[in-house]
Design a protein around this motif. Structure first.
Motif, PDB file in Angstrom:
ATOM      1  N   ALA A 125       0.825  -1.211   0.000  1.00 39.85           N
ATOM      2  CA  ALA A 125       0.000   0.000   0.000  1.00 39.85           C
ATOM      3  C   ALA A 125       0.856   1.256   0.000  1.00 39.85           C
ATOM      4  N   VAL A 126       1.990   1.212   0.676  1.00 37.28           N
ATOM      5  CA  VAL A 126       2.877   2.377   0.754  1.00 37.28           C
ATOM      6  C   VAL A 126       3.497   2.660  -0.610  1.00 37.28           C
ATOM      7  N   VAL A 127       4.022   1.619  -1.253  1.00 40.33           N
ATOM      8  CA  VAL A 127       4.651   1.793  -2.564  1.00 40.33           C
ATOM      9  C   VAL A 127       3.607   2.206  -3.605  1.00 40.33           C
ATOM     10  N   GLN A 128       2.404   1.622  -3.528  1.00 36.17           N
ATOM     11  CA  GLN A 128       1.349   1.978  -4.471  1.00 36.17           C
ATOM     12  C   GLN A 128       0.979   3.450  -4.355  1.00 36.17           C
ATOM     13  N   ALA A 129       0.809   3.917  -3.123  1.00 35.37           N
ATOM     14  CA  ALA A 129       0.455   5.321  -2.909  1.00 35.37           C
ATOM     15  C   ALA A 129       1.558   6.238  -3.416  1.00 35.37           C
ATOM     16  N   ALA A 130       2.804   5.867  -3.135  1.00 35.12           N
ATOM     17  CA  ALA A 130       3.930   6.679  -3.620  1.00 35.12           C
ATOM     18  C   ALA A 130       3.960   6.705  -5.145  1.00 35.12           C
TER      19      ALA A 130
END
Length: 488
Positions: free
Chosen positions: A377-382
């Motif tokens: 989720a963190v990488v996707q949002a970034a």
């Protein structure tokens, strides 16, 4: 009891003093390392917003420990080992570069760059087969492994001992019993479960090495991973790409996630370059080494092989400059018609971002494909936070919705293709050991482009309206993730 209360009261009153000292020391350490400004700022933010946890994370995972210097020494050793051989091959390299110029006089620049920097030797005596998804790769691979005569070398980030992993391991054990040399390198972080079975498989005849074992005393080193996926069989056949050895890469699977990925099978002289890279890694970690003789570098008859140029872009934590990123930027800058990029993680460095924006502005049709739903989720949002300026400039961005797209490919002008392990992010460009094959061939590029088009039919377009419709708190979360992008 009274003494305990006194101690707790003292800590409550004066805790800020040791905390300030620790934070100040961390701040000073980060600043004097003179790292990249964006990475420095990211770590400072982590420490500010996570006062205790941030410092722990930095000292375990962010600091430039001795291992980075070790990698630089190792790279120097590699170059020393290769220099003499490279000079001997100078006429061959010059001839191969001339051949790439007959294909194209601008997209071959990356071949020249990788040769001039002594990263990889260009080759042309090759056959390359595109393999989409695990079900295609493993069907061919199992047959190649069964037919091996002299040696099998494998180097993998993820090697699971599940159904497909067990099938491969059983073949390797059987081959070892029949006198075939088996050498296996796995990454301890990606293949921790198999790493624990090292002694067992060694007892069955497999020469087995673990890359950078992760221990509590060496947690800082866990930031440096061997993300490569390489197989060499008898010095004739090579496999590279994004597909690890795991059941989840085969469709359908028990995880109920369609996995879109890409690898290639190479038959020809390019396999010798892979062989040399495997040998160099083996020399650096194994107690029992071997000589890279004619058995591992067999001569090929070129009577039935087409003149298909292949080379490799390689990277490691000790590399200065980051060769894969620079090769890709060079290719993007020379594009004249189209660029198709596919990656599960899009967190571009500033230089890579600039190269893409310039390409779009000069009229090149640039298309990017990433997952609609990532495994992080963190990488996707970034990743999503980077897209709006590209779309506004004219890039086509596709969000793959059928499953998880893990392929790491680039296709330029319907001629030059990149297929490998390299994600379009700082980790792949600057931290991990990575490898991408460069193939200069219109027929192969056509196959890769056709696969990209098929994938667009399973995708939604990312638009500015889509991004603007996101809730404010998600965009705030994405902005924070973006600031941490240099650490992801």
């Amino acid at each position: 009891m009274e003494n305990l209360l006194t101690i707790l009261e003292f800590i409550k009153t004066w805790y800020w003093i040791p905390l300030t000292l620790v934070n100040t020391t961390a701040f000073i350490t980060i600043l004097i390392e003179n790292g990249k400004p964006e990475k420095t700022i990211a770590w400072l933010m982590v420490i500010v917003f996570l006062p205790i946890i941030g410092v722990v994370l930095y000292y375990f995972f962010g600091q430039k420990f001795k291992k980075e210097n070790y990698f630089k020494k190792l790279d120097h050793r590699y170059k020393t080992l290769l220099d003499t051989r490279w000079n001997d091959l100078a006429p061959f390299i010059s001839k191969e570069i001339e051949l790439t110029q007959t294909y194209d006089d601008h997209l071959n620049d990356a071949f020249e760059y990788l040769a001039n920097t002594k990263v990889s030797i260009p080759t042309s005596n090759n056959i390359v087969e595109l393999l989409s998804n695990g079900e295609e790769k493993f069907a061919v691979l199992l047959n190649d492994l069964k037919n091996a005569k002299h040696h099998i070398h494998l180097e993998y980030y993820i090697f699971d001992e599940d159904e497909i992993g067990s099938q491969i391991l059983n073949i390797l054990v059987e081959k070892a019993k029949n006198g075939v040399e088996i050498r296996l390198i796995i990454d301890d972080f990606g293949s921790g479960a198999l790493a624990k079975r090292k002694k067992y498989y060694e007892s069955l005849g497999i020469q087995f090495e673990i890359f950078l074992p992760v221990r509590f005393s060496s947690l800082a080193n866990s930031n440096y991973r061997n993300h490569r996926k390489i197989i060499i069989i008898d010095g004739l056949i090579g496999y590279v790409g994004g597909i690890n050895i795991s059941d989840k890469y085969i469709n359908p699977n028990k995880y109920n996630v369609f996995w879109r990925d890409t690898s290639i099978r190479i038959f020809g002289d390019a396999t010798k370059v892979l062989q040399a890279q495997f040998w160099l890694h083996w020399q650096s970690i194994a107690l029992k080494t071997y000589s890279l003789n004619a058995h591992y570098l067999p001569k090929l008859s070129n009577n039935f092989l087409k003149k298909l140029p292949v080379t490799f872009a390689l990277s490691s934590p000790g590399d200065t400059p980051p060769y894969i990123m620079e090769a890709m930027i060079l290719s993007i800058s020379t594009a004249q018609k189209s660029i198709q990029l596919c990656t599960p993680y899009f967190i571009p460095t500033e230089s890579f971002k600039t190269a893409l924006l310039i390409a779009i502005s000069k009229g090149v049709e640039v298309s990017l494909m990433i997952p609609a739903k990532s495994d992080s989720a963190v990488v996707q949002a970034a990743s999503l936070s980077f897209l709006k300026p590209f779309v506004e400039r004219g890039m086509n961005v596709f969000l793959y919705k059928k499953g998880f797209i893990h392929a790491k490919t680039i296709c330029i002008d319907g001629l030059l293709s990149y297929v490998g392990t390299t994600n379009l992010d700082s980790r792949s460009f600057l931290i991990n050991f990575e490898l991408s094959a460069l193939v200069l061939d219109p027929l192969f590029a056509k196959q890769l482009s056709e696969q990209f088009y098929k994938d667009t039919l399973e995708s939604n377009l990312f638009t500015t309206e889509f991004w603007n419709s996101k809730k404010w708190y998600y965009k705030a979360f994405a902005s924070i993730c973006r600031l941490l992008a240099p650490l992801l």
